[in-house]
Design an enzyme around this catalytic site. Structure first.
Site, short mmCIF file in Angstrom:
data_model
loop_
_atom_site.label_atom_id
_atom_site.label_comp_id
_atom_site.label_asym_id
_atom_site.label_seq_id
_atom_site.Cartn_x
_atom_site.Cartn_y
_atom_site.Cartn_z
N GLY A 13 0.81 -1.21 0.00
CA GLY A 13 0.00 0.00 0.00
C GLY A 13 0.84 1.26 0.00
N ALA A 14 1.85 1.31 -0.87
CA ALA A 14 2.82 2.41 -0.82
C ALA A 14 2.62 3.42 -1.93
CB ALA A 14 4.23 1.85 -0.86
N TYR A 160 -13.14 -2.03 12.55
CA TYR A 160 -11.76 -1.70 12.17
C TYR A 160 -10.80 -1.97 13.32
CZ TYR A 160 -7.79 1.28 10.86
OH TYR A 160 -6.53 1.77 10.58
#
Length: 255
Positions: A13-14, A160
């Site tokens: 997720g960069a 979450y």
């Protein structure tokens, strides 16, 4: 520095947010990068360009953290990239950062929302790490991403935060089981950060930003630099004796 002595980090997720910042901070420390993205290929390649401008090597690969069935093929792809770009069989650091966030009360959270959070944050982290273990060198390091919300509570984040609580337990088990390989495993738990995460509420809503700043010891919400810098520091040469720890990077929220 020879390719064999170059440190390589894989950051999921960069293409944006904290993952992007972490990748750039690591590049500034002399680390080469394999970074993943799901949808934003152009953004991911822009991060690659910025890393290369810092004099480091980087490769962007697509990865859907919600699809654990794809992880075997992804690991094969990483193996090929290591051989082609670095003439290496293993990398040094794994940063499990990719994730999504949304706000829904406990009463209104749907099973579909719960499953999506579970698949990305908990199941995804568990099985991606498992598939990549043969490619992570002995003496390497893993950093998992939790959240301050696993310690303090705000309405709307029950699902979450439940996943992030699972990540913190998983971190301790990984630290125990991988210790024989000299691999350290730690959790970074960000507080409220100004990014586009969760629709950019912390960044874009002045009332929310002011309230969160008022309950933070350092008097402001966090910036991506605060978290990316902390992860890069945890992966620096002097931190090889820290493992199984939860490190909150929140500026002192809700103390």
């Amino acid at each position: 520095m020879s390719k064999s002595s170059t440190r390589i980090a894989l950051v999921t997720g960069a293409s944006r947010g904290l993952g992007r910042n972490t990748a750039l901070k690591l590049a500034q420390q002399g680390v080469d990068l394999i970074l993943t993205y799901k949808d934003s290929e152009s953004d991911a390649h822009e991060v690659v360009r910025q890393i290369e401008a810092l004099g480091r090597r980087a490769v962007a690969l697509r990865l859907d953290m919600a699809d654990s069935r794809s992880f075997g093929a992804f690991a094969d792809c990483v193996k090929s990239v290591l051989a082609q770009s670095w003439q290496r069989e293993q990398f040094d650091y794994l940063v499990n950062n990719a994730g999504i966030g949304f706000q829904a009360s406990f009463a209104d959270t749907t099973e579909e929302q719960f499953d999506l959070l579970f698949n990305i944050h908990l199941k995804g982290t568990f099985f991606l790490t498992q598939k990549l273990l043969p490619l992570l060198k002995d003496g390497g390091r893993i950093v998992n991403t939790s959240s301050g919300l696993a310690r303090f509570t705000f309405p709307g984040y029950a699902a979450y935060a439940t996943m992030k609580g699972g990540i913190e337990v998983l971190t301790r088990y990984l630290a125990k089981e991988l210790g024989s390989r000299g691999i350290t495993v730690n959790t970074i738990a960000p507080g409220a950060i100004e990014t586009d995460f969760g629709g950019g509420m912390v960044r874009d809503n002045p009332q929310v930003n002011a309230h969160l700043s008022s309950v933070t010891a350092l008097g402001r919400v966090g910036l991506p630099d605060d978290v990316g810098g902390a992860i890069a520091a945890l992966l620096s040469e002097g931190n090889n004796w820290v493992t199984g720890q939860r490190i909150e990077v929140s500026g002192g929220m809700m103390l």
